[in-house]
Design a protein around this motif. Structure first.
Motif, PDB file in Angstrom:
ATOM      1  N   SER A   1      46.165 -13.983 -20.212  1.00  0.00           N
ATOM      2  CA  SER A   1      45.274 -13.727 -19.069  1.00  0.00           C
ATOM      3  C   SER A   1      43.848 -13.431 -19.510  1.00  0.00           C
ATOM      4  N   CYS A   2      43.347 -14.214 -20.455  1.00  0.00           N
ATOM      5  CA  CYS A   2      41.960 -14.056 -20.895  1.00  0.00           C
ATOM      6  C   CYS A   2      41.465 -15.385 -21.459  1.00  0.00           C
ATOM      7  N   ILE A   3      40.146 -15.546 -21.466  1.00  0.00           N
ATOM      8  CA  ILE A   3      39.505 -16.754 -21.954  1.00  0.00           C
ATOM      9  C   ILE A   3      38.965 -16.503 -23.347  1.00  0.00           C
ATOM     10  N   LEU A   4      39.250 -17.417 -24.275  1.00  0.00           N
ATOM     11  CA  LEU A   4      38.717 -17.286 -25.624  1.00  0.00           C
ATOM     12  C   LEU A   4      37.198 -17.450 -25.621  1.00  0.00           C
ATOM     13  N   PRO A   5      36.474 -16.716 -26.469  1.00  0.00           N
ATOM     14  CA  PRO A   5      35.029 -16.951 -26.600  1.00  0.00           C
ATOM     15  C   PRO A   5      34.757 -18.392 -27.020  1.00  0.00           C
ATOM     16  N   GLU A   6      33.642 -18.915 -26.601  1.00  0.00           N
ATOM     17  CA  GLU A   6      33.344 -20.327 -26.822  1.00  0.00           C
ATOM     18  C   GLU A   6      33.273 -20.669 -28.303  1.00  0.00           C
ATOM     19  N   ASP A   7      32.677 -19.779 -29.125  1.00  0.00           N
ATOM     20  CA  ASP A   7      32.562 -20.095 -30.547  1.00  0.00           C
ATOM     21  C   ASP A   7      33.918 -20.073 -31.244  1.00  0.00           C
ATOM     22  N   LEU A   8      34.803 -19.136 -30.851  1.00  0.00           N
ATOM     23  CA  LEU A   8      36.142 -19.096 -31.450  1.00  0.00           C
ATOM     24  C   LEU A   8      36.976 -20.288 -30.989  1.00  0.00           C
ATOM     25  N   LYS A   9      36.805 -20.673 -29.729  1.00  0.00           N
ATOM     26  CA  LYS A   9      37.541 -21.840 -29.223  1.00  0.00           C
ATOM     27  C   LYS A   9      37.106 -23.105 -29.965  1.00  0.00           C
ATOM     28  N   ASN A  10      35.809 -23.268 -30.199  1.00  0.00           N
ATOM     29  CA  ASN A  10      35.325 -24.434 -30.942  1.00  0.00           C
ATOM     30  C   ASN A  10      35.823 -24.410 -32.386  1.00  0.00           C
TER      31      ASN A  10
ATOM     32  N   GLY B   1      43.955  -2.945 -43.504  1.00  0.00           N
ATOM     33  CA  GLY B   1      43.477  -2.710 -42.147  1.00  0.00           C
ATOM     34  C   GLY B   1      43.671  -3.974 -41.327  1.00  0.00           C
ATOM     35  N   LYS B   2      42.948  -4.060 -40.219  1.00  0.00           N
ATOM     36  CA  LYS B   2      43.048  -5.255 -39.375  1.00  0.00           C
ATOM     37  C   LYS B   2      41.689  -5.531 -38.752  1.00  0.00           C
ATOM     38  N   VAL B   3      41.261  -6.802 -38.817  1.00  0.00           N
ATOM     39  CA  VAL B   3      40.084  -7.242 -38.076  1.00  0.00           C
ATOM     40  C   VAL B   3      40.570  -7.813 -36.753  1.00  0.00           C
ATOM     41  N   CYS B   4      39.990  -7.310 -35.656  1.00  0.00           N
ATOM     42  CA  CYS B   4      40.530  -7.610 -34.332  1.00  0.00           C
ATOM     43  C   CYS B   4      39.473  -8.195 -33.405  1.00  0.00           C
ATOM     44  N   LEU B   5      39.923  -9.101 -32.562  1.00  0.00           N
ATOM     45  CA  LEU B   5      39.137  -9.597 -31.432  1.00  0.00           C
ATOM     46  C   LEU B   5      39.455  -8.687 -30.254  1.00  0.00           C
TER      47      LEU B   5
ATOM     48  N   ASP C   1      34.027 -11.009 -22.537  1.00  0.00           N
ATOM     49  CA  ASP C   1      33.130 -10.025 -23.130  1.00  0.00           C
ATOM     50  C   ASP C   1      33.858  -9.447 -24.339  1.00  0.00           C
ATOM     51  N   THR C   2      33.671 -10.088 -25.487  1.00  0.00           N
ATOM     52  CA  THR C   2      34.455  -9.744 -26.673  1.00  0.00           C
ATOM     53  C   THR C   2      33.551  -9.229 -27.791  1.00  0.00           C
ATOM     54  N   GLU C   3      34.179  -8.489 -28.708  1.00  0.00           N
ATOM     55  CA  GLU C   3      33.522  -7.993 -29.912  1.00  0.00           C
ATOM     56  C   GLU C   3      34.525  -8.033 -31.054  1.00  0.00           C
ATOM     57  N   ILE C   4      34.018  -7.980 -32.283  1.00  0.00           N
ATOM     58  CA  ILE C   4      34.872  -7.972 -33.470  1.00  0.00           C
ATOM     59  C   ILE C   4      34.828  -6.562 -34.068  1.00  0.00           C
TER      60      ILE C   4
ATOM     61  N   LYS D   1      29.219  -8.685 -32.786  1.00  0.00           N
ATOM     62  CA  LYS D   1      29.412  -8.985 -31.368  1.00  0.00           C
ATOM     63  C   LYS D   1      30.065 -10.350 -31.157  1.00  0.00           C
ATOM     64  N   THR D   2      29.888 -11.266 -32.101  1.00  0.00           N
ATOM     65  CA  THR D   2      30.417 -12.621 -31.929  1.00  0.00           C
ATOM     66  C   THR D   2      31.294 -13.005 -33.111  1.00  0.00           C
ATOM     67  N   PHE D   3      32.164 -13.990 -32.878  1.00  0.00           N
ATOM     68  CA  PHE D   3      33.025 -14.473 -33.948  1.00  0.00           C
ATOM     69  C   PHE D   3      32.206 -15.202 -35.008  1.00  0.00           C
ATOM     70  N   THR D   4      31.172 -15.927 -34.613  1.00  0.00           N
ATOM     71  CA  THR D   4      30.344 -16.653 -35.579  1.00  0.00           C
ATOM     72  C   THR D   4      29.695 -15.702 -36.576  1.00  0.00           C
ATOM     73  N   ALA D   5      29.196 -14.568 -36.087  1.00  0.00           N
ATOM     74  CA  ALA D   5      28.584 -13.582 -36.983  1.00  0.00           C
ATOM     75  C   ALA D   5      29.622 -13.010 -37.945  1.00  0.00           C
ATOM     76  N   TYR D   6      30.841 -12.765 -37.443  1.00  0.00           N
ATOM     77  CA  TYR D   6      31.888 -12.257 -38.337  1.00  0.00           C
ATOM     78  C   TYR D   6      32.261 -13.305 -39.392  1.00  0.00           C
ATOM     79  N   TYR D   7      32.330 -14.561 -38.999  1.00  0.00           N
ATOM     80  CA  TYR D   7      32.681 -15.632 -39.936  1.00  0.00           C
ATOM     81  C   TYR D   7      31.665 -15.697 -41.072  1.00  0.00           C
ATOM     82  N   ARG D   8      30.401 -15.484 -40.746  1.00  0.00           N
ATOM     83  CA  ARG D   8      29.363 -15.464 -41.786  1.00  0.00           C
ATOM     84  C   ARG D   8      29.551 -14.276 -42.729  1.00  0.00           C
TER      85      ARG D   8
END
Length: 269
Positions: A32-41, A129-133, A145-148, A162-169
């Motif tokens: 019941s939630c929408i994936l962030p656009e950058d994570l979906k891509n 530990g765990k990195v979480c969306l 409205d997601t954060e890492i 704040k975004t998955f792209t920033a975490y990936y970097r």
């Protein structure tokens, strides 16, 4: 970059096929939630990410770096009730405290283990530990409205990006070094992990911490003051020791007696 670093061996990258679009849609419907656009891509390009590397110690490879992002099928909810758990078994929701500090100023509001937040595991961090969306609002989310966030082993939350792209970097920049997520906590990485940081990544991405610690490496001694105190000590050593008042009086009386006797002798002559 890793393969050209000294001592690095067995750099392994696991290529993964793109995730099917219907798999992503079914995941969104199930949770019941929408994936962030950058994570979906990202999932439409690769269904997860896995890269490991080792270092040679006595000609024997030892696993060190690990970069992992779970596939869409392993993007499981954290703290959700399990059908296999006992009826009275404690859950993560029991750790919630109504007096828990909320976001104020620059600090964002921390995630909640209960029904107020939706939390999904992105990276198990090799048990450190765990990195979480994190979805801040658990009701059906149509505009994500997601954060890492990073959840340490003591179950404390630490904000990452704040975004998955920033975490990936961040993940790529830190080369998957062990415990690198703890560099963004108040207590930092362990001494052992610091040694690996100094060897393979001496400058961390967290420049704010470096600016605070920069003064500790500067020699603040003023050579003028140091040598000034030294010269004072030498001058004091050259001075004759002070004599008591009594001895000074006797000394002056003896000298006056000597001078008078000399005068008498000269007059007699």
């Amino acid at each position: 970059l890793l393969e050209t670093s000294p001592g690095v061996a067995e750099v392994t990258f696991v290529e993964k096929e793109p995730a099917e679009r219907h798999t992503i849609i079914s995941w969104e419907q199930k949770n019941s939630c929408i994936l962030p656009e950058d994570l979906k891509n990202f999932y439409l390009m690769s269904d997860g990410f896995q890269m490991t590397w080792s270092v040679k110690t006595d000609d024997t490879p030892m696993p060190l770096g690990s970069m992992v992002i779970n596939s869409i099928s392993q993007l499981c909810r954290l703290g959700g009730s399990s059908m296999y758990s006992l009826p009275n078994a404690p859950t993560l929701a029991d750790l919630e405290d109504d007096m828990d500090e909320e976001g104020n100023g620059d600090k964002p509001e921390k995630p909640h283990f209960d029904s107020r937040s939706l939390i999904f595991e992105l990276d198990p961090c090799n048990g450190n530990g765990k990195v979480c969306l994190v979805y801040k609002h658990a009701e059906p989310v149509f505009s994500p409205d997601t954060e890492i966030w990073f959840l340490d082993r003591a179950l404390y939350w630490h904000f990452l990006t704040k975004t998955f792209t920033a975490y990936y970097r961040l993940l790529i920049t830190h080369l998957g070094l062990p415990q690198w997520q703890y560099a963004f906590t108040s207590y930092g990485v362990s001494p052992q992990a610091k040694q690996w940081f100094n060897m393979y990544k001496p400058i961390t991405i967290n420049t704010a911490l470096l600016s605070e610690e920069a003064d500790s490496f500067v020699n603040k001694l003023d050579p003028n003051k140091v040598f000034k105190s030294k010269s004072k000590m030498l001058v004091l050593k050259k001075k004759p020791p002070s004599q008591p008042a009594g001895s000074q009086k006797s000394h002056t009386s003896m000298t006056s007696a000597k001078t008078s006797s000399l005068a008498g002798n000269s007059s007699r002559k």
